[in-house]
Design a protein around this motif. Structure first.
Motif, PDB file in Angstrom:
ATOM      1  N   VAL A 155      -9.480 -30.120  36.060  1.00 30.77           N
ATOM      2  CA  VAL A 155     -10.785 -29.472  35.890  1.00 30.77           C
ATOM      3  C   VAL A 155     -11.906 -30.502  36.037  1.00 30.77           C
ATOM      4  O   VAL A 155     -11.962 -31.487  35.299  1.00 30.77           O
ATOM      5  CB  VAL A 155     -10.870 -28.793  34.508  1.00 30.77           C
ATOM      6  CG1 VAL A 155     -12.206 -28.073  34.348  1.00 30.77           C
ATOM      7  CG2 VAL A 155      -9.706 -27.819  34.315  1.00 30.77           C
ATOM      8  N   ASN A 156     -12.801 -30.279  36.988  1.00 30.91           N
ATOM      9  CA  ASN A 156     -13.910 -31.203  37.276  1.00 30.91           C
ATOM     10  C   ASN A 156     -13.398 -32.642  37.384  1.00 30.91           C
ATOM     11  O   ASN A 156     -13.836 -33.538  36.660  1.00 30.91           O
ATOM     12  CB  ASN A 156     -15.003 -31.101  36.212  1.00 30.91           C
ATOM     13  CG  ASN A 156     -15.822 -29.839  36.336  1.00 30.91           C
ATOM     14  OD1 ASN A 156     -15.706 -29.090  37.306  1.00 30.91           O
ATOM     15  ND2 ASN A 156     -16.664 -29.575  35.355  1.00 30.91           N
ATOM     16  N   PRO A 157     -12.470 -32.878  38.323  1.00 32.69           N
ATOM     17  CA  PRO A 157     -11.791 -34.174  38.336  1.00 32.69           C
ATOM     18  C   PRO A 157     -12.642 -35.314  38.869  1.00 32.69           C
ATOM     19  O   PRO A 157     -13.538 -35.126  39.677  1.00 32.69           O
ATOM     20  CB  PRO A 157     -10.604 -33.925  39.272  1.00 32.69           C
ATOM     21  CG  PRO A 157     -11.090 -32.864  40.206  1.00 32.69           C
ATOM     22  CD  PRO A 157     -11.952 -31.966  39.354  1.00 32.69           C
ATOM     23  N   VAL A 158     -12.321 -36.497  38.387  1.00 32.31           N
ATOM     24  CA  VAL A 158     -12.711 -37.739  39.035  1.00 32.31           C
ATOM     25  C   VAL A 158     -11.501 -38.182  39.865  1.00 32.31           C
ATOM     26  O   VAL A 158     -10.405 -37.654  39.687  1.00 32.31           O
ATOM     27  CB  VAL A 158     -13.117 -38.817  38.013  1.00 32.31           C
ATOM     28  CG1 VAL A 158     -14.273 -38.325  37.158  1.00 32.31           C
ATOM     29  CG2 VAL A 158     -11.939 -39.201  37.124  1.00 32.31           C
ATOM     30  N   VAL A 182     -13.372 -26.655  40.200  1.00 26.43           N
ATOM     31  CA  VAL A 182     -14.570 -27.456  40.460  1.00 26.43           C
ATOM     32  C   VAL A 182     -15.793 -26.626  40.102  1.00 26.43           C
ATOM     33  O   VAL A 182     -15.945 -25.486  40.564  1.00 26.43           O
ATOM     34  CB  VAL A 182     -14.633 -27.890  41.936  1.00 26.43           C
ATOM     35  CG1 VAL A 182     -15.933 -28.623  42.224  1.00 26.43           C
ATOM     36  CG2 VAL A 182     -13.436 -28.767  42.286  1.00 26.43           C
ATOM     37  N   SER A 183     -16.676 -27.182  39.284  1.00 28.47           N
ATOM     38  CA  SER A 183     -17.915 -26.504  38.904  1.00 28.47           C
ATOM     39  C   SER A 183     -18.964 -26.678  40.005  1.00 28.47           C
ATOM     40  O   SER A 183     -19.168 -27.792  40.502  1.00 28.47           O
ATOM     41  CB  SER A 183     -18.456 -27.086  37.593  1.00 28.47           C
ATOM     42  OG  SER A 183     -17.566 -26.844  36.530  1.00 28.47           O
ATOM     43  N   ASP A 184     -19.647 -25.586  40.354  1.00 34.23           N
ATOM     44  CA  ASP A 184     -20.572 -25.670  41.484  1.00 34.23           C
ATOM     45  C   ASP A 184     -21.845 -26.449  41.175  1.00 34.23           C
ATOM     46  O   ASP A 184     -22.577 -26.841  42.091  1.00 34.23           O
ATOM     47  CB  ASP A 184     -20.904 -24.272  42.020  1.00 34.23           C
ATOM     48  CG  ASP A 184     -21.711 -23.414  41.052  1.00 34.23           C
ATOM     49  OD1 ASP A 184     -22.017 -23.856  39.932  1.00 34.23           O
ATOM     50  OD2 ASP A 184     -22.038 -22.263  41.437  1.00 34.23           O
ATOM     51  N   ARG A 185     -22.159 -26.713  39.899  1.00 34.79           N
ATOM     52  CA  ARG A 185     -23.327 -27.514  39.541  1.00 34.79           C
ATOM     53  C   ARG A 185     -22.946 -28.899  39.011  1.00 34.79           C
ATOM     54  O   ARG A 185     -23.776 -29.557  38.399  1.00 34.79           O
ATOM     55  CB  ARG A 185     -24.162 -26.762  38.497  1.00 34.79           C
ATOM     56  CG  ARG A 185     -24.731 -25.445  38.969  1.00 34.79           C
ATOM     57  CD  ARG A 185     -25.872 -25.624  39.956  1.00 34.79           C
ATOM     58  NE  ARG A 185     -26.468 -24.343  40.306  1.00 34.79           N
ATOM     59  CZ  ARG A 185     -27.450 -23.769  39.629  1.00 34.79           C
ATOM     60  NH1 ARG A 185     -27.950 -24.371  38.558  1.00 34.79           N
ATOM     61  NH2 ARG A 185     -27.921 -22.600  40.004  1.00 34.79           N
ATOM     62  N   ASP A 186     -21.716 -29.288  39.246  1.00 35.42           N
ATOM     63  CA  ASP A 186     -21.291 -30.637  38.892  1.00 35.42           C
ATOM     64  C   ASP A 186     -21.442 -31.509  40.139  1.00 35.42           C
ATOM     65  O   ASP A 186     -20.684 -31.339  41.101  1.00 35.42           O
ATOM     66  CB  ASP A 186     -19.845 -30.629  38.413  1.00 35.42           C
ATOM     67  CG  ASP A 186     -19.366 -31.999  37.938  1.00 35.42           C
ATOM     68  OD1 ASP A 186     -20.018 -33.009  38.253  1.00 35.42           O
ATOM     69  OD2 ASP A 186     -18.326 -32.051  37.255  1.00 35.42           O
ATOM     70  N   PRO A 187     -22.408 -32.425  40.177  1.00 37.56           N
ATOM     71  CA  PRO A 187     -22.664 -33.172  41.404  1.00 37.56           C
ATOM     72  C   PRO A 187     -21.541 -34.118  41.807  1.00 37.56           C
ATOM     73  O   PRO A 187     -21.513 -34.586  42.941  1.00 37.56           O
ATOM     74  CB  PRO A 187     -23.943 -33.959  41.079  1.00 37.56           C
ATOM     75  CG  PRO A 187     -23.937 -34.089  39.595  1.00 37.56           C
ATOM     76  CD  PRO A 187     -23.315 -32.819  39.082  1.00 37.56           C
ATOM     77  N   HIS A 188     -20.617 -34.375  40.896  1.00 38.24           N
ATOM     78  CA  HIS A 188     -19.562 -35.347  41.192  1.00 38.24           C
ATOM     79  C   HIS A 188     -18.185 -34.708  41.352  1.00 38.24           C
ATOM     80  O   HIS A 188     -17.286 -35.337  41.917  1.00 38.24           O
ATOM     81  CB  HIS A 188     -19.495 -36.411  40.096  1.00 38.24           C
ATOM     82  CG  HIS A 188     -20.787 -37.125  39.876  1.00 38.24           C
ATOM     83  ND1 HIS A 188     -21.383 -37.916  40.824  1.00 38.24           N
ATOM     84  CD2 HIS A 188     -21.626 -37.133  38.802  1.00 38.24           C
ATOM     85  CE1 HIS A 188     -22.516 -38.411  40.365  1.00 38.24           C
ATOM     86  NE2 HIS A 188     -22.694 -37.952  39.139  1.00 38.24           N
ATOM     87  N   ALA A 189     -18.002 -33.488  40.875  1.00 38.64           N
ATOM     88  CA  ALA A 189     -16.661 -32.897  40.859  1.00 38.64           C
ATOM     89  C   ALA A 189     -16.135 -32.619  42.259  1.00 38.64           C
ATOM     90  O   ALA A 189     -14.936 -32.773  42.515  1.00 38.64           O
ATOM     91  CB  ALA A 189     -16.651 -31.620  40.027  1.00 38.64           C
ATOM     92  N   SER A 190     -17.000 -32.193  43.174  1.00 42.91           N
ATOM     93  CA  SER A 190     -16.508 -31.894  44.519  1.00 42.91           C
ATOM     94  C   SER A 190     -16.007 -33.160  45.196  1.00 42.91           C
ATOM     95  O   SER A 190     -14.946 -33.169  45.834  1.00 42.91           O
ATOM     96  CB  SER A 190     -17.595 -31.232  45.357  1.00 42.91           C
ATOM     97  OG  SER A 190     -18.743 -32.057  45.447  1.00 42.91           O
ATOM     98  N   ASP A 191     -16.759 -34.275  45.044  1.00 41.11           N
ATOM     99  CA  ASP A 191     -16.289 -35.548  45.601  1.00 41.11           C
ATOM    100  C   ASP A 191     -15.039 -36.026  44.877  1.00 41.11           C
ATOM    101  O   ASP A 191     -14.096 -36.534  45.500  1.00 41.11           O
ATOM    102  CB  ASP A 191     -17.376 -36.617  45.488  1.00 41.11           C
ATOM    103  CG  ASP A 191     -18.494 -36.418  46.491  1.00 41.11           C
ATOM    104  OD1 ASP A 191     -18.282 -35.692  47.489  1.00 41.11           O
ATOM    105  OD2 ASP A 191     -19.584 -36.973  46.276  1.00 41.11           O
ATOM    106  N   GLY A 192     -15.018 -35.857  43.557  1.00 43.86           N
ATOM    107  CA  GLY A 192     -13.839 -36.259  42.805  1.00 43.86           C
ATOM    108  C   GLY A 192     -12.607 -35.484  43.228  1.00 43.86           C
ATOM    109  O   GLY A 192     -11.521 -36.061  43.413  1.00 43.86           O
TER     110      GLY A 192
END
Length: 251
Positions: A155-158, A182-192
Motif C-alpha cells: 500500500v503506497n509503496p516506496v 496506489v493513492s492518486d494524491r500521493d506524489p511518491h506512491a506511483s513512482d514507488g
C-alpha cells in the motif's frame, strides 16, 4: 477509533489465552500482547476469538516511535482480527534504521513461538516503507523458517524497505498473489510502485500474479499518503475492501 497507546501500555496487555507454548487452546475474545522486548526485535500479536482463519503480517511505515507501535494502524488491525486473522506486527525499528529486515524477521519468529499457525494462509501487508518490506519479507521467509506469504498487499509503496543491502526478490514464490494499492494524491506512491514492480520484473516474478488498485479521491476524501491510516467509510472502501478481496482468494 481506539486511542493511541504506548509500548509501555502494550507491554502490560499480556492477556490470558494467547495460545503460547505447547498448548492448543484459543482465546474466547480478541486479545493483544506485546511488544515482549523494548528493542527493534519487538512484536505485537493480535488474536481473534476462537481458532484463527489466516495470518496477516503487518509492516508499518517509517515514521518514528509512534509508527513503530500499532497505534496508527489499530482500526485496520482490529478489522482484520474481526474477520478471523491473527495479526503479527513486528516493530523492526525504534525510530529510523537502514537495517530493518532482520529485526522484522526476528519479531515474526518471536510471534510464531507464541502461536499455532500451521496450515493457515498468510498475507504480508505493508504500508509505505513497510509496503516494500512486505515484498522483501516474502523473499527471505523461507530461509528464515517463518510463515511464507501466499499473498502480499503493498500500500503506497516506496521502492526499497531494507536499505542496508539489496534484497534478492527471486525467491518469492511465483504462485504468490501480489496486490498493489496506489493513492492518486500521493506524489511518491506511483513512482514507488513503478520502481518496486521493476524490481519484481527483473526478479522474474510473473506479471499475471499482480493486481493493481488505485485509491481515488472523491468528495471530501483525499487519497494521499496518509489516507490508509484513516478508518472512515471512504478509506475502508479504498484500502480495506481490496485487501479483504485479496484475502478471500487464499485457501
Amino acid at each position: 477509533m481506539r486511542a493511541a497507546w504506548t509500548p509501555v501500555v502494550a507491554a502490560a496487555l499480556l492477556l490470558a489465552g494467547c495460545g503460547g507454548g505447547g498448548g492448543t487452546s484459543y482465546p474466547d475474545k480478541p486479545t493483544v500482547s506485546g511488544p515482549f522486548t523494548n528493542g527493534a526485535n519487538g512484536v505485537w500479536i493480535f488474536q481473534p476469538a476462537g481458532k484463527p482463519k489466516r495470518v496477516v503480517i503487518y509492516f508499518h511505515g517509517q515514521g518514528g516511535p509512534t509508527e513503530a507501535t500499532p497505534a496508527n494502524h489499530r482500526p485496520w488491525i482490529d478489522h482484520l482480527v474481526s474477520r478471523g486473522a491473527v495479526v503479527i506486527y513486528p516493530r523492526y525499528e525504534l525510530n529510523y534504521s537502514r537495517r530493518v529486515l532482520v529485526p522484522a524477521v526476528s519479531g515474526v519468529q518471536r510471534a510464531v513461538k507464541q502461536l499455532h499457525l500451521a496450515g493457515l494462509p498468510v498475507l504480508s501487508l505493508g504500508y509505505s516503507r513497510g509496503a516494500a518490506l512486505a515484498v522483501e519479507y516474502a523473499a527471505v521467509a523461507g530461509d528464515y523458517h517463518v510463515p511464507v506469504p501466499d499473498a502480499i498487499e503493498s500500500v503506497n509503496p516506496v521502492p526499497v524497505g531494507e536499505q542496508a543491502r539489496a534484497v534478492n526478490l527471486v525467491p518469492i514464490r511465483p504462485k504468490t498473489v501480489l496486490g498493489v494499492i496506489v493513492s492518486d494524491r500521493d506524489p511518491h506512491a506511483s513512482d514507488g510502485a513503478r520502481l518496486l514492480l521493476y524490481r519484481l520484473r527483473n526478479a522474474g516474478f510473473p506479471g499475471g500474479r499482480i493486481e493493481l488498485n488505485i485509491a481515488r479521491s472523491h468528495g471530501t476524501f483525499i487519497a494521499d499518503h496518509l489516507a490508509p491510516l484513516r478508518a472512515d467509510p471512504a478509506a475502508r472502501a479504498a484500502y480495506w475492501a481490496p485487501t479483504d478481496a485479496l484475502i478471500s482468494q487464499l485457501r
